[in-house]
Design a protein around this motif. Structure first.
Motif, PDB file in Angstrom:
ATOM      1  N   LYS A   1       6.792   3.328  10.745  1.00  0.00           N
ATOM      2  CA  LYS A   1       6.482   2.127   9.943  1.00  0.00           C
ATOM      3  C   LYS A   1       7.462   1.225   8.645  1.00  0.00           C
ATOM      4  O   LYS A   1       7.776   0.791   8.618  1.00  0.00           O
ATOM      5  CB  LYS A   1       5.095   1.634   9.747  1.00  0.00           C
ATOM      6  N   LYS A   2       7.486   3.153   8.126  1.00  0.00           N
ATOM      7  CA  LYS A   2       7.912   2.707   7.056  1.00  0.00           C
ATOM      8  C   LYS A   2       9.785   3.046   6.815  1.00  0.00           C
ATOM      9  O   LYS A   2      10.808   2.282   5.820  1.00  0.00           O
ATOM     10  CB  LYS A   2       8.106   3.545   5.672  1.00  0.00           C
ATOM     11  N   GLY A   3      10.377   2.933   8.345  1.00  0.00           N
ATOM     12  CA  GLY A   3      12.123   2.703   8.348  1.00  0.00           C
ATOM     13  C   GLY A   3      12.723   4.425   8.616  1.00  0.00           C
ATOM     14  O   GLY A   3      13.281   4.028   8.741  1.00  0.00           O
ATOM     15  N   ALA A   4      11.296   5.306   8.387  1.00  0.00           N
ATOM     16  CA  ALA A   4      11.887   6.697   8.781  1.00  0.00           C
ATOM     17  C   ALA A   4      11.784   7.236  10.184  1.00  0.00           C
ATOM     18  O   ALA A   4      10.756   6.650  10.859  1.00  0.00           O
ATOM     19  CB  ALA A   4      10.715   7.984   8.193  1.00  0.00           C
ATOM     20  N   LYS A   5      13.060   7.618  11.129  1.00  0.00           N
ATOM     21  CA  LYS A   5      12.647   7.949  12.015  1.00  0.00           C
ATOM     22  C   LYS A   5      12.293   9.625  12.096  1.00  0.00           C
ATOM     23  O   LYS A   5      11.945   9.803  13.742  1.00  0.00           O
ATOM     24  CB  LYS A   5      14.523   8.010  12.795  1.00  0.00           C
ATOM     25  N   ASP A   6      12.324  10.946  11.597  1.00  0.00           N
ATOM     26  CA  ASP A   6      11.659  11.714  11.429  1.00  0.00           C
ATOM     27  C   ASP A   6      11.526  11.494  10.228  1.00  0.00           C
ATOM     28  O   ASP A   6      11.353  11.723   9.533  1.00  0.00           O
ATOM     29  CB  ASP A   6      12.910  12.625  12.023  1.00  0.00           C
ATOM     30  N   PHE A   7      10.430  13.224   9.760  1.00  0.00           N
ATOM     31  CA  PHE A   7       9.728  13.645   8.384  1.00  0.00           C
ATOM     32  C   PHE A   7      10.838  14.379   8.036  1.00  0.00           C
ATOM     33  O   PHE A   7      10.805  13.935   6.910  1.00  0.00           O
ATOM     34  CB  PHE A   7       9.009  14.680   9.310  1.00  0.00           C
ATOM     35  N   LYS A   8      11.899  14.219   8.660  1.00  0.00           N
ATOM     36  CA  LYS A   8      13.204  14.925   7.446  1.00  0.00           C
ATOM     37  C   LYS A   8      13.966  13.611   6.560  1.00  0.00           C
ATOM     38  O   LYS A   8      14.682  13.771   5.614  1.00  0.00           O
ATOM     39  CB  LYS A   8      15.069  15.558   8.775  1.00  0.00           C
ATOM     40  N   ASP A   9      14.146  11.846   7.248  1.00  0.00           N
ATOM     41  CA  ASP A   9      14.071  11.060   6.644  1.00  0.00           C
ATOM     42  C   ASP A   9      13.243  10.947   5.529  1.00  0.00           C
ATOM     43  O   ASP A   9      13.837   9.990   4.710  1.00  0.00           O
ATOM     44  CB  ASP A   9      14.587  10.569   7.263  1.00  0.00           C
ATOM     45  N   VAL A  10      11.764  11.082   4.848  1.00  0.00           N
ATOM     46  CA  VAL A  10      11.358  11.100   4.095  1.00  0.00           C
ATOM     47  C   VAL A  10      11.500  12.715   2.676  1.00  0.00           C
ATOM     48  O   VAL A  10      11.621  13.651   3.085  1.00  0.00           O
ATOM     49  CB  VAL A  10       9.405  11.259   4.277  1.00  0.00           C
ATOM     50  N   PHE A  11      12.029  11.528   1.596  1.00  0.00           N
ATOM     51  CA  PHE A  11      11.636  12.376   0.035  1.00  0.00           C
ATOM     52  C   PHE A  11      10.627  12.560   0.148  1.00  0.00           C
ATOM     53  O   PHE A  11       9.985  14.381  -0.070  1.00  0.00           O
ATOM     54  CB  PHE A  11      12.448  12.164  -0.554  1.00  0.00           C
ATOM     55  N   LEU A  12       9.483  11.902  -0.052  1.00  0.00           N
ATOM     56  CA  LEU A  12       8.438  11.888  -0.083  1.00  0.00           C
ATOM     57  C   LEU A  12       6.647  10.856  -0.024  1.00  0.00           C
ATOM     58  O   LEU A  12       7.866  10.179   0.468  1.00  0.00           O
ATOM     59  CB  LEU A  12       8.176  11.604  -2.463  1.00  0.00           C
ATOM     60  N   ALA A  13       6.191  11.788   0.509  1.00  0.00           N
ATOM     61  CA  ALA A  13       4.733  10.912   1.898  1.00  0.00           C
ATOM     62  C   ALA A  13       3.801  11.375   0.672  1.00  0.00           C
ATOM     63  O   ALA A  13       3.719  12.710   0.535  1.00  0.00           O
ATOM     64  CB  ALA A  13       4.987  10.896   2.927  1.00  0.00           C
ATOM     65  N   GLN A  14       2.549  10.166   0.569  1.00  0.00           N
ATOM     66  CA  GLN A  14       1.563  10.817   0.147  1.00  0.00           C
ATOM     67  C   GLN A  14       0.129   9.791   0.413  1.00  0.00           C
ATOM     68  O   GLN A  14       0.596   8.895   0.890  1.00  0.00           O
ATOM     69  CB  GLN A  14       1.472  10.000  -1.449  1.00  0.00           C
ATOM     70  N   ILE A  15      -0.794  10.335   0.570  1.00  0.00           N
ATOM     71  CA  ILE A  15      -1.558   9.528   1.344  1.00  0.00           C
ATOM     72  C   ILE A  15      -3.330   9.601   1.001  1.00  0.00           C
ATOM     73  O   ILE A  15      -3.103  10.684  -0.060  1.00  0.00           O
ATOM     74  CB  ILE A  15      -2.579  10.104   2.958  1.00  0.00           C
ATOM     75  N   ASP A  16      -3.598   8.052   0.814  1.00  0.00           N
ATOM     76  CA  ASP A  16      -4.908   8.193  -0.168  1.00  0.00           C
ATOM     77  C   ASP A  16      -6.470   8.529   0.724  1.00  0.00           C
ATOM     78  O   ASP A  16      -6.466   8.837   1.833  1.00  0.00           O
ATOM     79  CB  ASP A  16      -4.731   6.879  -0.582  1.00  0.00           C
ATOM     80  N   SER A  17      -7.477   8.421  -0.146  1.00  0.00           N
ATOM     81  CA  SER A  17      -8.347   8.414   1.034  1.00  0.00           C
ATOM     82  C   SER A  17      -8.801   7.906   1.781  1.00  0.00           C
ATOM     83  O   SER A  17      -9.512   7.535   2.590  1.00  0.00           O
ATOM     84  CB  SER A  17      -9.406   8.664  -0.131  1.00  0.00           C
ATOM     85  N   ASN A  18      -8.118   6.300   2.006  1.00  0.00           N
ATOM     86  CA  ASN A  18      -8.781   5.257   2.645  1.00  0.00           C
ATOM     87  C   ASN A  18      -7.166   5.913   3.669  1.00  0.00           C
ATOM     88  O   ASN A  18      -7.485   4.706   5.155  1.00  0.00           O
ATOM     89  CB  ASN A  18      -8.211   4.064   2.054  1.00  0.00           C
ATOM     90  N   GLY A  19      -6.378   6.654   3.626  1.00  0.00           N
ATOM     91  CA  GLY A  19      -5.915   6.588   5.175  1.00  0.00           C
ATOM     92  C   GLY A  19      -4.386   6.028   5.054  1.00  0.00           C
ATOM     93  O   GLY A  19      -3.425   5.639   5.798  1.00  0.00           O
ATOM     94  N   ASN A  20      -4.031   5.248   3.444  1.00  0.00           N
ATOM     95  CA  ASN A  20      -3.046   4.749   3.356  1.00  0.00           C
ATOM     96  C   ASN A  20      -2.082   5.391   3.167  1.00  0.00           C
ATOM     97  O   ASN A  20      -2.185   6.295   2.090  1.00  0.00           O
ATOM     98  CB  ASN A  20      -2.578   4.231   1.999  1.00  0.00           C
ATOM     99  N   VAL A  21      -1.061   5.381   3.944  1.00  0.00           N
ATOM    100  CA  VAL A  21       0.501   6.612   3.062  1.00  0.00           C
ATOM    101  C   VAL A  21       1.408   5.865   2.198  1.00  0.00           C
ATOM    102  O   VAL A  21       1.736   4.240   2.920  1.00  0.00           O
ATOM    103  CB  VAL A  21       0.759   6.734   4.547  1.00  0.00           C
ATOM    104  N   TYR A  22       2.255   6.603   1.418  1.00  0.00           N
ATOM    105  CA  TYR A  22       2.922   5.773  -0.011  1.00  0.00           C
ATOM    106  C   TYR A  22       4.428   6.429   0.769  1.00  0.00           C
ATOM    107  O   TYR A  22       4.386   8.238   1.034  1.00  0.00           O
ATOM    108  CB  TYR A  22       2.652   5.921  -1.152  1.00  0.00           C
TER     109      TYR A  22
END
Length: 237
Positions: free
Chosen positions: A200-221
């Motif tokens: 949903k954030k534009g990444a095709k695979d995990f390798k496209d992500v430099f950094l990802a973070q999740i909060d207590s409400n399940g929101n993903v940065y």
């Protein structure tokens, strides 16, 4: 040996000794240093500088001075941990500056503080009116702690009877394209769910992500390697 080469070698040795001393002394933040810690740090730094550039000074003598100061600092810190009386002797103790909205002049005099110094410390804690202050304390590190009177304190959810969900600290789940699978499982999420979220954030695979973070409400940065793709996706949303 040329003088410049000697200075370079002495500087390297001084750096190693100073680094070792710093590791032994611990990792106190600047704001946590007492005046004594601050002075000792200056002296140790000056000794290390002299060791590096003063070719007339024997390396052994300078090293002994650094080691002695470091060991004495460690001994004093250990004694302060073990004995309240000793800690009060070397670090002093917190002093009350304001109590029930009244300024304690003796406390100001003890710390050589002016009215301007006090007001500056209060303003840093968002306390502009002395009468609103229940208590102000000068800590051993020079910081002023302020507790406002109950009627001037900010409301919390508990004050108005609201129950809040428990929160956990935001957790990193992807670092430099690498998925932290054990952390995802410990948080109760699945790999497939996360994959759909980063898509949903534009990444095709995990390798496209430099950094990802999740909060207590399940929101993903998500921060992508290709920031242009991420910006395009945000604009579309």
């Amino acid at each position: 040996m040329p003088e410049y080469a000697e200075v370079a070698l002495r500087a390297l040795f001084s750096f190693i000794v100073l680094f070792t001393c710093a590791r032994v002394l611990g990792k106190k933040q600047i704001s946590q240093l007492t005046f004594f810690d601050y002075v000792v740090g200056i002296v140790i730094g000056d000794m290390a500088a002299q060791l590096a550039i003063d070719t007339s000074m024997k390396i052994v003598n300078a090293s002994i001075g650094l080691v002695v100061y470091t060991l004495l600092s460690v001994i004093i810190a250990y004694g302060a941990i073990k004995s309240f009386k000793f800690r009060d002797l070397v670090e002093s103790s917190p002093s009350i500056l304001i109590k029930d909205g009244k300024i304690m002049e003796k406390g100001l005099f003890k710390h050589k503080m002016t009215y301007d110094d006090l007001m500056n410390g209060l303003r840093e804690k968002d306390a502009f009116i002395i009468d609103e202050v229940e208590m102000a304390i000068m800590e051993t590190n020079g910081q002023i702690s302020v507790m406002k009177k109950p009627e001037y304190q900010a409301l919390t959810p508990k004050d108005i009877g609201l129950r809040m969900k428990d929160n956990h600290a935001p957790s990193l789940i992807i670092i430099d394209g690498t998925l932290l699978e054990n952390r995802i499982k410990s948080l109760g999420y699945t790999k497939d769910w996360l994959h759909s979220e980063i898509k949903k954030k534009g990444a095709k695979d995990f390798k496209d992500v430099f950094l990802a973070q999740i909060d207590s409400n399940g929101n993903v940065y998500v921060d992508l390697y290709n920031d242009a793709e991420e910006t395009k996706k945000d604009k579309e949303e």
